[in-house]
Design an enzyme around this catalytic site. Structure first.
Site, PDB file in Angstrom:
ATOM      1  N   PRO A  77       0.917  -1.107   0.250  1.00 55.34           N
ATOM      2  CA  PRO A  77      -0.059   0.053   0.041  1.00 55.34           C
ATOM      3  C   PRO A  77       0.708   1.157   0.214  1.00 55.34           C
ATOM      4  O   PRO A  77       1.877   1.149   0.609  1.00 55.34           O
ATOM      5  CB  PRO A  77      -0.704  -0.075   1.356  1.00 55.34           C
ATOM      6  CG  PRO A  77       0.141  -1.099   2.253  1.00 55.34           C
ATOM      7  CD  PRO A  77       0.802  -1.785   1.358  1.00 55.34           C
ATOM      8  N   GLY A  78       0.260   2.292  -0.689  1.00 53.85           N
ATOM      9  CA  GLY A  78       1.172   3.655  -0.642  1.00 53.85           C
ATOM     10  C   GLY A  78       0.136   4.549  -0.170  1.00 53.85           C
ATOM     11  O   GLY A  78       0.106   5.130   0.850  1.00 53.85           O
ATOM     12  N   GLU A  96       1.192  26.664 -18.466  1.00 55.59           N
ATOM     13  CA  GLU A  96       0.300  25.703 -18.958  1.00 55.59           C
ATOM     14  C   GLU A  96      -1.096  25.883 -18.601  1.00 55.59           C
ATOM     15  O   GLU A  96      -1.512  26.300 -17.475  1.00 55.59           O
ATOM     16  CB  GLU A  96       0.858  24.312 -18.459  1.00 55.59           C
ATOM     17  CG  GLU A  96       2.097  24.028 -18.577  1.00 55.59           C
ATOM     18  CD  GLU A  96       2.407  23.567 -20.265  1.00 55.59           C
ATOM     19  OE1 GLU A  96       1.377  23.242 -20.853  1.00 55.59           O
ATOM     20  OE2 GLU A  96       3.623  23.604 -20.444  1.00 55.59           O
ATOM     21  N   CYS A 112      49.730   9.575  -2.758  1.00 56.09           N
ATOM     22  CA  CYS A 112      49.718   9.287  -1.397  1.00 56.09           C
ATOM     23  C   CYS A 112      48.675   8.176  -1.068  1.00 56.09           C
ATOM     24  O   CYS A 112      49.000   7.465   0.000  1.00 56.09           O
ATOM     25  CB  CYS A 112      49.556  10.547  -0.653  1.00 56.09           C
ATOM     26  SG  CYS A 112      47.719  10.876  -0.201  1.00 56.09           S
ATOM     27  N   HIS A 118      60.534   5.672   2.075  1.00 53.90           N
ATOM     28  CA  HIS A 118      59.994   5.785   3.532  1.00 53.90           C
ATOM     29  C   HIS A 118      61.164   5.291   4.323  1.00 53.90           C
ATOM     30  O   HIS A 118      61.690   4.320   4.316  1.00 53.90           O
ATOM     31  CB  HIS A 118      58.653   4.954   3.828  1.00 53.90           C
ATOM     32  CG  HIS A 118      57.586   5.618   2.840  1.00 53.90           C
ATOM     33  ND1 HIS A 118      56.683   6.542   3.585  1.00 53.90           N
ATOM     34  CD2 HIS A 118      56.949   5.138   1.940  1.00 53.90           C
ATOM     35  CE1 HIS A 118      55.615   6.924   2.815  1.00 53.90           C
ATOM     36  NE2 HIS A 118      55.989   6.160   1.620  1.00 53.90           N
ATOM     37  N   GLU A 152      56.314  14.038   6.127  1.00 52.54           N
ATOM     38  CA  GLU A 152      56.569  14.086   4.626  1.00 52.54           C
ATOM     39  C   GLU A 152      57.524  14.850   4.015  1.00 52.54           C
ATOM     40  O   GLU A 152      57.386  16.235   4.362  1.00 52.54           O
ATOM     41  CB  GLU A 152      55.135  14.306   4.052  1.00 52.54           C
ATOM     42  CG  GLU A 152      53.848  13.009   4.342  1.00 52.54           C
ATOM     43  CD  GLU A 152      52.647  13.285   3.708  1.00 52.54           C
ATOM     44  OE1 GLU A 152      52.882  13.268   2.328  1.00 52.54           O
ATOM     45  OE2 GLU A 152      51.711  13.301   4.170  1.00 52.54           O
ATOM     46  N   CYS A 211      49.185  10.060   6.021  1.00 49.05           N
ATOM     47  CA  CYS A 211      49.910   9.635   4.893  1.00 49.05           C
ATOM     48  C   CYS A 211      49.543   8.128   4.332  1.00 49.05           C
ATOM     49  O   CYS A 211      50.056   7.215   5.142  1.00 49.05           O
ATOM     50  CB  CYS A 211      51.572   9.978   4.799  1.00 49.05           C
ATOM     51  SG  CYS A 211      52.412   9.293   3.408  1.00 49.05           S
ATOM     52  N   GLY A 261      52.673   6.049   3.654  1.00 47.05           N
ATOM     53  CA  GLY A 261      53.365   5.987   4.840  1.00 47.05           C
ATOM     54  C   GLY A 261      52.893   4.820   5.831  1.00 47.05           C
ATOM     55  O   GLY A 261      53.215   4.213   6.446  1.00 47.05           O
TER      56      GLY A 261
END
Ligand SMILES: *Cc1c(COP(=O)(O)O)cnc(C)c1O
Length: 687
Positions: free
Chosen positions: A277-278, A346, A486, A572, A621, A630, A633
């Site tokens: 149902p709606g 309209e 990165c 690194h 960095e 990072c 890293g």
């Protein structure tokens, strides 16, 4: 029954005066009563209580998130007809196992989206659709539950545009072909027939059509049984009408009794009853409030010209529907005979004809029974933003959808649209170069990066299409220089591409940056995992001017430090510390970064192992200093921790900007980095 009543000649929504709502939120606006909505839900639940049942509210009647949340909290299921409605109900917290997907035109991506969400059932409407669902379910290794929507060829006495159960309508599968379709479903490996469905139309005011449709479906269930096909549920759709004016629809109790009686008498075996149902749930819960702008007298009649029109409420223009129209404030003035019309260009733009109302320009009127197919059918025709929606509960009014602004209307057409995203403390601006070729200049980027002349960002990600599911992007720092990858940017790019339907989110996405292509997979709406490549511990790969070792010792500013080194596509150095909070990230980081042993400098990570699956990290960095996060890293630190046996994959890496999950189970394979990206802003820049 509803909660829109007059007190002292002023219209109230529950305990809030509609005049006050209008003062605060303006017109046109939809006003809903939560108690009315909850009451309707309870009445329908109560009516079917005697029999196992599931009520799936038809979202297309009104899909506002706040209303859906109320229904979801009451335990409602949902009947959806598009991927958009699926997203709405999931956002509202719906239980996927209470979702039924109806509609004649389900696209491949909608079907996939629904399978991934694990919805309860697809109501299928054609043989090609059956085959398509099978194919897609098979490709992702799932079994799809389906119910065939029968077209019982029954005339419901309603407006031809909302009748759906006739053989001449596009809906459902002809009752004579249903048996064959179930046999096909049985043959298909990725489908399971769990039910049968029908929905014969909307605003139906008699019980007979429902009863006839039910009998037709029950006969089919009987025939299926003879073929050895047994079902779990029977879905009789929605369609029960409401009173707009003088209609006299059956009560929910009468409707339930008629259906349950017939079900009991004619069902060949016990079946759960599903309903969709709606209208009957939401129609009465809403009014549309509008202002009288002008009274215009012509030779033949008087027009009351409102600030609401067919764009806000389409039902009168579309179906010649009648809605009661009442004043927000009752006055003693003389009533006049008017046609209530909107400002839209309209002639069908009317909301009510030949009504007797005591109104003046500047007065407010309320159009009743517009909770269903009111806002949900509204449009932006004539460049009119859609109305505000307000929900009232007792003495409290809440804005549940703000009025659409001019910016909302223009945004999709602006050539220089951008999206700002954040991923783990980095903020990125994403620009689509295919759509914004003129922004692709260094001075332009600098201007954009400035928060006075542009947007402001850590990095600009400039994206260009390469191939299907393959894109290339370049990363620019705020000063216009190009930056290295990165990893956090990759998630932002992937989210951007998914949000804008530029890629198939179910497939791997390939992102090229510099000379590296990374694979990105979507895990959930905002969560992605990125292939960060295989770590390389050889000193020449970093590069580092030392002979290969697991750990390197170095004296910096008179103090001895021990680090590991690796390349994740960029260099690194990782130091293990006991007290991360008090680590000398700035001084040691800078000294190591600039040390002559690293001819191309290095990023420096300071990590503290928390347990076998968790570490905390701060990163210095190169060229930037300490940052919030990072991505590469985090991968480097986790790789060292896993290599040294301090941690096992997966490793949660806590960074000042948030958390990443690093997966690395095979030393010869890639490290995968999992994390989120979020869209924080959308706008446009001058060309
Ligand atoms: C529209 C629709 C409904 C809801 O109809 P109401 O008249 O609002 O109850 C239910 N099921 C299907 C398949 C629909 O298309």
């Amino acid at each position: 029954m509803d909660h829109f009543v007059y007190k002292d000649n002023t219209l109230y929504a529950e305990e809030v005066s509609v005049s006050e709502i209008v003062q605060q939120y303006g017109t046109p606006c939809y006003v809903y009563s939560q108690q009315t909505l909850e009451r309707h839900w309870r009445v329908i639940e109560e009516a079917f209580k005697k029999h196992p049942h599931r009520i799936c509210y038809a979202v297309k009647a009104n899909g506002n998130l706040s209303l859906l949340k109320i229904l979801a909290n009451l335990g409602a299921g949902f009947d959806i007809v598009s991927g958009g409605e699926l997203a709405r109900v999931l956002e509202a917290g719906a239980d996927p196992q209470k979702i039924v997907f109806s509609g004649v035109g389900k696209t491949e991506s909608e079907i996939r989206q629904a399978l991934i969400a694990n919805i309860a059932v697809f109501n299928v409407e054609s043989l090609p659709e059956v085959e398509r669902i099978n194919e897609i379910a098979q490709s992702i290794g799932q079994i799809a539950s389906v119910a065939v929507r029968v077209n019982p060829d029954i005339k419901a006495d309603t407006h031809p545009y909302i009748s759906t159960g006739l053989a001449s309508n596009k809906f459902g599968i002809n009752k004579n072909e249903v048996l064959a379709v179930y046999k096909t479903i049985q043959q298909l490996p990725a489908l399971k027939a769990v039910g049968i469905a029908c929905h014969i139309g909307s605003q139906i005011l008699e019980l007979t059509p429902f009863e006839e449709a039910l009998t037709c479906v029950l006969q089919l269930i009987q025939s299926l049984k003879k073929e050895g096909i047994f079902l779990e549920h029977l879905d009789i759709g929605g369609g029960l009408g409401v009173c707009y004016d003088t209609e006299n629809p059956p009560t929910l109790t009468a409707y339930a009794d008629a259906i349950l009686t017939r079900l009991k008498q004619e069902a060949p075996y016990p079946l759960t009853l599903w309903l969709e149902p709606g209208r009957v749930i939401v129609a009465n819960t809403g009014i549309l409030v509008a202002k009288v702008e002008y009274l215009k007298e012509t030779e033949s009649k008087t027009f009351a010209i409102l600030d609401a029109g067919m764009t806000d409420l389409m039902r009168p223009a579309l179906y010649d529907a009648h809605h009661k129209i009442i004043p927000v404030k009752k006055t003693q003035q003389k009533e006049i005979l008017v046609d209530l019309v909107g400002p839209v260009c309209e002639s069908s733009d009317f909301l009510g004809k030949s009504r007797l109302l005591a109104i003046q320009p500047g007065d407010f009127i309320a159009i009743r029974t517009v909770g269903a197919y009111g806002f949900s059918m509204s449009s932006q025709y004539n460049a009119r933003g859609r109305a505000a929606e307000i929900l009232v509960y007792k003495n409290k009014a809440t804005l549940i959808r703000r009025r659409e602004t001019v910016q909302d209307l223009l945004l999709p057409e602006k050539p220089h649209a951008f999206v700002k995203m954040q991923a783990l403390g980095n903020d990125f601006v994403l620009l689509d170069l295919d759509e914004n070729p003129s922004l692709w200049r260094e001075e332009k980027i600098k201007k954009l990066s400035n928060r006075y002349t542009g947007i402001g960002f850590d990095q600009l990600l400039a994206i260009r299409k390469h191939d299907a599911n393959q894109f290339e992007y370049r990363i620019y720092n705020a000063d216009g220089t190009e930056a290295e990858q990165c990893g956090n940017g990759a998630r932002a790019v992937a989210l951007y591409l998914c949000m804008n339907s530029k890629v198939d989110p179910m497939q791997a996405i390939y992102l090229k940056t510099g000379n590296r292509v990374s694979t990105v997979k979507r895990l959930s709406e905002y969560r992605f995992t990125v292939d960060m490549g295989c770590p390389n511990f050889l000193p020449e790969a970093v590069p580092l001017n030392r002979a290969a070792q697991t750990h390197y010792d170095i004296v910096l500013k008179g103090e001895m430090h021990r680090f590991s080194a690796l390349s994740m596509g960029n260099p690194h150095a990782i130091l293990k510390v006991q007290d991360l909070e008090n680590a000398s990230v700035a001084t040691v980081g800078q000294a190591l970064c600039l040390h002559a042993d690293f001819p191309r400098q290095t990023n420096v990570g300071f990590m503290q192992i928390l347990n076998m699956h968790q570490l905390a990290l701060r990163v210095y960095e190169r060229g930037v200093g300490e940052t919030l996060a990072c991505g590469s890293g985090a991968c480097a630190a986790a790789a060292i921790a896993i290599r040294d046996g301090d941690c096992h994959s997966p490793v949660k890496v806590q960074l000042p900007g948030g958390e990443l999950v690093i997966h690395w189970s095979d030393p010869k394979a890639s490290v995968w980095m999992e994390g989120e990206a979020h869209c924080v802003y959308q706008g446009w820049v001058d060309g």
